[in-house]
Design an enzyme around this catalytic site. Structure first.
Site, mmCIF file in Angstrom:
data_model
loop_
_atom_site.group_PDB
_atom_site.id
_atom_site.type_symbol
_atom_site.label_atom_id
_atom_site.label_comp_id
_atom_site.label_asym_id
_atom_site.label_seq_id
_atom_site.Cartn_x
_atom_site.Cartn_y
_atom_site.Cartn_z
ATOM 1 N N CYS A 42 42.443 33.877 42.516
ATOM 2 C CA CYS A 42 43.777 34.480 42.438
ATOM 3 C C CYS A 42 44.029 35.453 43.587
ATOM 4 O O CYS A 42 45.171 35.798 43.873
ATOM 5 C CB CYS A 42 43.963 35.168 41.085
ATOM 6 S SG CYS A 42 43.422 34.106 39.738
ATOM 7 N N PRO A 276 30.285 14.935 20.987
ATOM 8 C CA PRO A 276 30.096 16.266 20.373
ATOM 9 C C PRO A 276 29.127 17.180 21.130
ATOM 10 O O PRO A 276 29.163 18.393 20.925
ATOM 11 C CB PRO A 276 29.568 15.955 18.968
ATOM 12 C CG PRO A 276 29.338 14.495 18.897
ATOM 13 C CD PRO A 276 29.943 13.835 20.095
ATOM 14 N N GLY A 282 38.993 24.929 30.789
ATOM 15 C CA GLY A 282 39.660 25.268 32.050
ATOM 16 C C GLY A 282 40.740 24.288 32.471
ATOM 17 O O GLY A 282 41.315 23.559 31.661
ATOM 18 N N TYR A 426 56.212 55.888 24.524
ATOM 19 C CA TYR A 426 57.405 56.338 25.251
ATOM 20 C C TYR A 426 57.284 57.766 25.749
ATOM 21 O O TYR A 426 56.965 58.685 24.987
ATOM 22 C CB TYR A 426 58.666 56.217 24.372
ATOM 23 C CG TYR A 426 59.804 57.048 24.922
ATOM 24 C CD1 TYR A 426 60.340 56.755 26.176
ATOM 25 C CD2 TYR A 426 60.320 58.135 24.219
ATOM 26 C CE1 TYR A 426 61.345 57.531 26.721
ATOM 27 C CE2 TYR A 426 61.326 58.913 24.755
ATOM 28 C CZ TYR A 426 61.839 58.603 26.008
ATOM 29 O OH TYR A 426 62.830 59.374 26.548
HETATM 30 P P1 FAD Z 1 37.727 26.555 38.846
HETATM 31 O O1 FAD Z 1 37.749 28.033 38.777
HETATM 32 O O2 FAD Z 1 38.477 25.903 39.937
HETATM 33 O O3 FAD Z 1 36.217 26.123 38.936
HETATM 34 C C1 FAD Z 1 35.848 24.770 38.997
HETATM 35 C C2 FAD Z 1 34.616 24.669 39.860
HETATM 36 O O4 FAD Z 1 33.966 23.455 39.577
HETATM 37 C C3 FAD Z 1 34.942 24.650 41.337
HETATM 38 O O5 FAD Z 1 34.259 25.709 41.980
HETATM 39 C C4 FAD Z 1 34.448 23.282 41.809
HETATM 40 O O6 FAD Z 1 33.879 23.325 43.092
HETATM 41 C C5 FAD Z 1 33.406 22.957 40.766
HETATM 42 N N1 FAD Z 1 33.164 21.512 40.562
HETATM 43 C C6 FAD Z 1 34.086 20.566 40.313
HETATM 44 N N2 FAD Z 1 33.492 19.368 40.116
HETATM 45 C C7 FAD Z 1 32.169 19.571 40.249
HETATM 46 C C8 FAD Z 1 31.048 18.727 40.171
HETATM 47 N N3 FAD Z 1 31.168 17.436 39.898
HETATM 48 N N4 FAD Z 1 29.822 19.263 40.352
HETATM 49 C C9 FAD Z 1 29.680 20.581 40.620
HETATM 50 N N5 FAD Z 1 30.715 21.432 40.715
HETATM 51 C C10 FAD Z 1 31.937 20.939 40.520
HETATM 52 N N6 FAD Z 1 45.510 31.760 37.657
HETATM 53 C C11 FAD Z 1 46.049 32.843 37.060
HETATM 54 O O7 FAD Z 1 46.008 32.931 35.835
HETATM 55 N N7 FAD Z 1 46.621 33.831 37.797
HETATM 56 C C12 FAD Z 1 46.685 33.796 39.154
HETATM 57 O O8 FAD Z 1 47.200 34.719 39.802
HETATM 58 C C13 FAD Z 1 46.132 32.661 39.804
HETATM 59 N N8 FAD Z 1 46.193 32.552 41.148
HETATM 60 C C14 FAD Z 1 45.623 31.470 41.746
HETATM 61 C C15 FAD Z 1 45.673 31.387 43.131
HETATM 62 C C16 FAD Z 1 45.111 30.301 43.770
HETATM 63 C C17 FAD Z 1 45.182 30.214 45.270
HETATM 64 C C18 FAD Z 1 44.458 29.278 43.019
HETATM 65 C C19 FAD Z 1 43.854 28.106 43.725
HETATM 66 C C20 FAD Z 1 44.423 29.352 41.643
HETATM 67 C C21 FAD Z 1 44.999 30.444 40.991
HETATM 68 N N9 FAD Z 1 44.981 30.554 39.608
HETATM 69 C C22 FAD Z 1 45.541 31.644 38.998
HETATM 70 C C23 FAD Z 1 44.408 29.489 38.766
HETATM 71 C C24 FAD Z 1 42.983 29.791 38.377
HETATM 72 O O9 FAD Z 1 42.237 30.092 39.512
HETATM 73 C C25 FAD Z 1 42.407 28.598 37.663
HETATM 74 O O10 FAD Z 1 43.210 28.310 36.563
HETATM 75 C C26 FAD Z 1 40.987 28.835 37.200
HETATM 76 O O11 FAD Z 1 40.156 29.094 38.292
HETATM 77 C C27 FAD Z 1 40.483 27.621 36.427
HETATM 78 O O12 FAD Z 1 39.127 27.771 36.118
HETATM 79 P P2 FAD Z 1 38.189 26.481 36.022
HETATM 80 O O13 FAD Z 1 36.829 26.959 35.685
HETATM 81 O O14 FAD Z 1 38.838 25.468 35.189
HETATM 82 O O15 FAD Z 1 38.219 25.901 37.491
#
Ligand code: FAD
Length: 558
Positions: A42, A276, A282, A426
């Site tokens: 973020c 299961p 995420g 407030y």
């Molecule tokens: P991620 O945090 O993306 O983590 C997934 C990880 O899995 C990645 O590091 C990836 O490399 C890894 N991966 C994937 N497949 C494999 C594999 N096969 N083997 C090994 N590793 C793997 N959300 C907010 O609520 N507020 C914000 O202000 C906000 N700003 C954002 C700004 C940006 C620029 C971005 C890109 C996103 C933003 N988000 C924000 C969204 C938030 O970052 C995501 O919703 C959150 O990170 C999701 O978490 P996650 O664990 O599902 O995925």
């Protein structure tokens, strides 16, 4: 217990830490294909914009920290390629050495996140065109900016990340063009609530192009040229593609796990997949919306963190249900803050859910204390039992806390009447004795119980003239600055003495600037036997929807 986690982002890293806190003895292995774990996605737009200068500040944790603090075996640059469900193992490849091996699991958590959508258009892979998903992307973009010193940037897509990047690139001193395919910015919100944001973009010199789509890119010397569907061209030094994300489901799909109707991994209320022993959390999963119960894909950091905790709790024998997602989100665009929680009006219409709405323009804190700013609040609720469906706010100071109160209220199943009972902190610096949230509750309750029959800005043009009149109850001076074309002006203070000028056989639509005097006028008229309705949100709502050009012209004059 051997717990294996795929993905070291918001969901995966949280899951690993939670699991260790619940069980000292488990073996926990986390695979991350990137170089980093647990960093602040973020913050990336602000790092790119130079607002955050210390890159290391974005790294919430490191593999070493995970090892020393949590005894979690984090393996970065290691991609999980396959899930071998029969063997209860994953097959992984070390990206730097090419070594392939298997790792057994008792329970597996998938948190692979999402990937930026890259539109299949000509030239999309040209040098200087970027997407932003992770720290390595951000590093690449910052390097490009430092080495090439771009003067112009084109951002495609006006969602949350696109807007944050617009501000960041402006902060770098670039000329920024923002192209959005829809007729509004921030598609998660309703159009009328985003006008203030659009105005703010223009006020800061952003070249905003709505209803425009890029159909191809081409190179012209050092420049990238974006060809738009309308035939227009945008010449630029760099392009940020921010047209959305799609869930990373390849692993789940190839393992035969069930995929939902929207293309995300399907999970039950315990965040278990169709296997299961495999949980998923995420951005990669689809979950029911808390208000509608319908599946949605809403990629946000807060839900990913919460889902991680819930999945781990369930793995370790605590039965915790995920209640659904609200989609609470907030963004700052220069001086304007826009926020949403719950369902928007577009989706209520799409789903055929009966709703009522109201608009108000309360102040962030007491106007007599310096620094108060005005916000616009939209509240959507059930006309039957007052259950709150959603809220949207644009303003500046205090938007964040009000949206969080609305989010809390929705999650607790509160009605608009419950909002009137909330006792909120407030003092003049922080709020008003009747806080914005209380006022929203009063207005909505008045609509439900019939005290304040109301109409809306989007109905006013379709009123039939022989059946209605529009009554502007502001002062003559206010009306002279601009009023609804068909409105007659009787200031509120004169209304009781001039009732004979008004017809009893027509509906009278009253309005003032923000809605309060219009409401008082409606109360007078209704009690005197007139058929009156107040235009919710007053003239401000009518003027918000006038063409932006006119707004900007007015802004220049004042
Ligand atoms: P991620 O945090 O993306 O983590 C997934 C990880 O899995 C990645 O590091 C990836 O490399 C890894 N991966 C994937 N497949 C494999 C594999 N096969 N083997 C090994 N590793 C793997 N959300 C907010 O609520 N507020 C914000 O202000 C906000 N700003 C954002 C700004 C940006 C620029 C971005 C890109 C996103 C933003 N988000 C924000 C969204 C938030 O970052 C995501 O919703 C959150 O990170 C999701 O978490 P996650 O664990 O599902 O995925």
């Amino acid at each position: 217990m051997k717990l294996v986690i795929v993905g070291g982002g918001a969901g995966g890293a949280t899951a690993a830490a939670r699991a260790r806190r619940l069980d000292e003895r488990s073996e926990i292995v986390l695979f991350e294909r990137g170089e980093h774990v647990s960093y602040a996605h973020c913050g990336l737009p602000y790092y790119i914009g130079g607002i955050i200068q210390d890159r290391d500040a974005l790294l919430a944790s490191t593999p070493e920290r995970f090892k020393s603090r949590y005894r979690v075996d984090v393996r970065v640059l290691t991609e999980v390629k396959r899930i071998l469900r029969d063997e209860k193992a994953v097959e992984v490849v070390e990206l730097d050495t090419g070594k392939v091996y298997r790792e057994r699991y008792d329970k597996l958590i998938l948190s692979p996140g999402s990937s930026p959508v890259i539109p299949p258009i000509e030239g999309v892979d040209l040098d200087g065109i970027f997407t932003l998903r992770n720290l390595s992307d951000a590093d690449r973009i910052v390097r490009f900016i430092n080495e090439r010193n771009p003067q112009r940037a084109l951002v495609i897509g006006a969602g949350f990340i696109g807007l944050e990047l617009v501000e960041g690139l402006k902060h770098r001193g670039m000329e920024v063009t923002l192209v959005e395919m829809l007729g509004q910015v921030l598609p998660a919100m309703d159009a009328e609530m985003t006008r203030v944001v659009e105005l703010e973009l223009k006020r800061h010199g952003v070249n905003l192009m709505l209803n425009e789509q890029v159909v191809s890119f081409e190179r012209k010397g050092d420049l990238v040229v974006a060809n738009l569907e309308s035939g227009r061209k945008v010449e630029t030094d760099m392009v940020m593609l921010c047209v959305g994300v799609r869930p990373n489901t390849e692993l789940a799909r190839s393992a035969g796990l069930e995929i939902g109707s929207l293309g995300g991994i399907k999970v039950n209320e315990f965040l278990q997949t169709s296997d299961p022993d495999i949980y998923a959390i995420g951005d990669a999963i689809e979950v029911p919306h808390f208000v509608t119960g319908k599946p949605v894909l809403i990629p946000l950091a807060g839900p990913a963190n919460r889902q991680a905790r819930i999945a781990v709790d369930n793995i370790y024998g605590r039965k915790v249900k995920y209640r659904g997602i609200l989609g609470t989100a907030i963004v700052k665009v220069f001086e304007v803050v826009a926020a949403i929680t719950g369902v928007n009006e577009k989706n209520l219409n799409r789903l055929g859910i009966r709703y009522e709405k109201c608009y108000l323009h309360p102040h962030s804190h007491a106007t007599y204390y310096p620094g108060a700013t005005q916000m616009t609040v939209k509240l959507l609720f059930s006309p039957d039992d007052g259950r709150i469906f959603g809220a949207q706010i644009v303003g500046n100071d205090g938007v964040d806390k009000r949206i969080d109160v609305f989010a809390t209220a929705i999650l607790s199943g509160a009605s608009v009447e419950d909002l009137t009972h909330l006792e909120l902190a407030y003092a003049p610096q922080f709020s008003t004795a009747k806080d914005a949230v209380n006022i929203a509750g009063y207005i909505a309750s008045n609509i439900i119980n019939g005290d304040a029959p109301s109409a809306h800005w989007d109905e006013i043009e379709s009123f039939s003239e022989d059946k209605y009149i529009v009554l502007d109850v502001r002062t003559k001076e206010e009306a002279a600055l601009g009023k609804h074309l068909k409105a007659i002006n009787i200031p509120l203070e004169q209304l009781r003495g001039r009732l004979h000028e008004l017809p009893k056989d027509k509906t009278i639509y009253t309005y003032c600037t923000v809605g309060l005097r219009g409401y008082i006028a409606t109360r007078i008229l209704v009690q005197e036997g007139f058929n009156a309705k107040n235009l919710s949100g007053g003239y401000r709502m009518i003027s918000l929807m006038r063409p932006l050009a006119k707004e900007i012209e007015e802004l220049k004059q004042h």
